[in-house]
Scaffold this active site. Sequence first.
Site, mmCIF file in Angstrom:
data_model
loop_
_atom_site.group_PDB
_atom_site.id
_atom_site.type_symbol
_atom_site.label_atom_id
_atom_site.label_comp_id
_atom_site.label_asym_id
_atom_site.label_seq_id
_atom_site.Cartn_x
_atom_site.Cartn_y
_atom_site.Cartn_z
ATOM 1 N N ARG A 173 0.412 57.835 24.522
ATOM 2 C CA ARG A 173 -0.508 57.231 23.285
ATOM 3 C C ARG A 173 -0.496 58.650 21.761
ATOM 4 O O ARG A 173 -1.775 58.506 22.509
ATOM 5 C CB ARG A 173 0.162 55.866 23.583
ATOM 6 C CG ARG A 173 -1.250 54.910 22.795
ATOM 7 C CD ARG A 173 -1.856 53.650 22.947
ATOM 8 N NE ARG A 173 -0.886 52.692 24.182
ATOM 9 C CZ ARG A 173 -1.363 52.559 25.569
ATOM 10 N NH1 ARG A 173 -2.971 52.009 25.402
ATOM 11 N NH2 ARG A 173 -1.150 51.533 25.732
ATOM 12 N N LYS A 206 -11.725 49.383 29.387
ATOM 13 C CA LYS A 206 -11.974 50.400 28.251
ATOM 14 C C LYS A 206 -12.748 49.177 26.798
ATOM 15 O O LYS A 206 -13.274 47.467 27.427
ATOM 16 C CB LYS A 206 -9.587 48.931 27.747
ATOM 17 C CG LYS A 206 -9.576 47.905 27.979
ATOM 18 C CD LYS A 206 -7.513 47.645 27.627
ATOM 19 C CE LYS A 206 -8.245 46.810 29.227
ATOM 20 N NZ LYS A 206 -6.186 46.860 28.703
ATOM 21 N N CYS A 234 6.869 49.806 32.217
ATOM 22 C CA CYS A 234 5.205 49.483 32.404
ATOM 23 C C CYS A 234 5.345 48.610 33.577
ATOM 24 O O CYS A 234 5.668 48.793 34.322
ATOM 25 C CB CYS A 234 4.838 48.730 31.888
ATOM 26 S SG CYS A 234 3.204 48.023 32.398
ATOM 27 N N CYS A 271 5.387 42.921 24.350
ATOM 28 C CA CYS A 271 4.472 44.095 24.399
ATOM 29 C C CYS A 271 5.813 45.177 25.611
ATOM 30 O O CYS A 271 7.329 44.620 25.765
ATOM 31 C CB CYS A 271 3.713 43.680 25.213
ATOM 32 S SG CYS A 271 4.326 44.021 27.101
ATOM 33 N N CYS A 308 3.470 40.525 31.654
ATOM 34 C CA CYS A 308 2.544 40.614 32.965
ATOM 35 C C CYS A 308 1.488 39.990 32.042
ATOM 36 O O CYS A 308 0.765 40.078 31.180
ATOM 37 C CB CYS A 308 2.159 41.710 33.231
ATOM 38 S SG CYS A 308 1.101 42.448 33.300
ATOM 39 N N ARG A 366 -11.434 52.579 21.963
ATOM 40 C CA ARG A 366 -9.449 52.725 22.064
ATOM 41 C C ARG A 366 -9.315 52.766 20.533
ATOM 42 O O ARG A 366 -10.328 52.754 18.954
ATOM 43 C CB ARG A 366 -8.685 51.454 22.341
ATOM 44 C CG ARG A 366 -9.279 51.002 24.220
ATOM 45 C CD ARG A 366 -7.942 52.200 24.667
ATOM 46 N NE ARG A 366 -8.069 52.414 26.551
ATOM 47 C CZ ARG A 366 -7.259 51.331 27.136
ATOM 48 N NH1 ARG A 366 -6.215 50.764 26.511
ATOM 49 N NH2 ARG A 366 -7.580 51.085 28.214
ATOM 50 N N CYS A 380 -1.403 42.897 26.785
ATOM 51 C CA CYS A 380 -1.123 44.016 25.728
ATOM 52 C C CYS A 380 -0.765 43.126 24.404
ATOM 53 O O CYS A 380 -1.317 43.682 22.657
ATOM 54 C CB CYS A 380 -0.685 44.910 26.360
ATOM 55 S SG CYS A 380 -0.967 45.662 27.687
#
Length: 574
Positions: free
Chosen positions: A76, A215, A442, A436, A481, A145, A485
């Site tokens: 990323r 994060k 993932c 996502c 999930c 981030r 995200c």
Amino acid sequence: MSEAGKPSHVEELKIGSRQLRGTIAEELSAVADHFESDSVHLLKNHGLYQQDDRDERGQKADDGTSKGKAYQFMVRTRIPGGKVTAAQFLAELDLCDKYGNGTVRITSRQGFQLHGVVKSGLKATIRAINDSKLTTLAACGDVERNVMCCPAPIKNSPVRIQMQDMADRIAEHLKPKTTAYCEIWLTDENGEQQNVSEFKAVEEPIYGATYLPRKFKTAISLPEDNCVDIHSQDLGFLAIVEQGQIVGYNVLVGGGQGVTPSVKKTFPAAAKPLTFVTPDQVVAVAEAIVKVQRDNGNRSDRKIARMKYLIANWGIPAFKAKVEEYFGRSLPEPKPIEVTGVDDHLGWHEQGDGNWFLGVNVENGRIKDEGDLRIKSGLRAILSKYGMNTRLTPLQSLILCDIKPEQRADINQILKQHGIKQADELSFLRRYSIACPAWPTCGLSITESERALPGILDVMEVELAKFGLTKEVISVHMTGCPNGCARPYSPDIGLVGRRQGEQYMLYLGGNAIGTRIGFLYADYLPKEEIISTLSPLFAYFKVERQPGETFGDFCHRQGKENLEAYATSYCAQV
Ligand code: SF4
């Protein structure tokens, strides 16, 4: 007031990691195709997720040709405000072909992701990204981030230019100072730029030895254009404009989308107003807030380590008092201003200097060539020919900037030749929907997301057309999930992977401007029942909406029980 307790394993790892080194360098030069689990945690701070292609794993096992996990990495790139030059964009496209799975993904935080990079290609990939003057450092991990910002390249007003500049300043100020990244990834292939074994600590004035408990996400927004989803962030700066100038920002704190359904103490939260700051105070207040979270966030239980839990425990007044202590002076009340709108920035727009910008939709951010839709080749052709700057949007799409009027027709033609639809050929439903990656890469995904959403939207468009609702802006965010995200708890319709076998949680009552968390309308909903569950509610919306009311606002006003009651009676009649 600190959230004390036995430090979690990840905390112990960070403490002993010598500023995020751990054994990454040693494992990188070993023959194994993967890193051990302790390094996997530390790698996130370097912008890397170790993954396992579960499609490939299954296929290999079925064929009897191979067993075990098909290890690969997601790489990323951190790009404040999503500002990318043509050369950087083209470099990322080259890298996906050379080292990845042939696709690039635009993330919901205005970054790039490469998928499918194997361990032996990691170093070359990261070096090439850095050669293009981008970085993967702190794109993931327990740090600040990517700082998000409205990407619209409007040149005849200082507002967005000042916001973009502020995003750069915050990102620069809050980036980790460790030299581990440089030592591990940016040495040449034969020699060592620095000797990794001779560790000399550098000062980490903001993060200290243990970085953050979790994060940390920051964004800058405008009230009339909340394209960055400011309420979903740990820290948001909402610009207040008077007479064409930013006079300051309302500071919002404590947003966050991740949830663990089985852990009742976890919840999604919308950020709340804390104070008002002038532009010259922004960076210092951001630092103070990060430090309050650093010193007081929960370091024993990562499920409740985000700043939203600290704020929920303390309340805004106590949190504000602590921020004032770190900042060194008292802070005023926030201004009475709210988010009122959102813009996806797609289509053609004058940018205020005689040139134009063009927002191009990339479904779920995946830049690839597939069948007649050749986004990767089309973008490569345009960027190679015209070399314009670009911006990545929070809705996983992109903006081509600085287009001369005489270039427009040719660019339209190139897009058409590559099957790329323009904004006026797409429904608002599709324009405002994101997903996502989820399966197969993932490791946390329970269900499909990116691969499922286009088909769901195909059917939803047909259903909306039945009720004459095709012109509505309805945002659908889908994740594989509950980690959230793609920010699924705050749009009009949120779909969250719940159980294998394609069962989802359905959230309703949020909105496209992202100002509140929706409510759980249906749990364990099979994928094939999503549209039949929504259809009665579209019918109800059609007949009972108030003038100008959006679908999300309507669901919020009606509430779950009313919606259920209507759906039950509607289904009994049809
Ligand atoms: Fe993976 Fe879950 Fe995030 Fe989707 S929401 S990318 S499945 S962690």
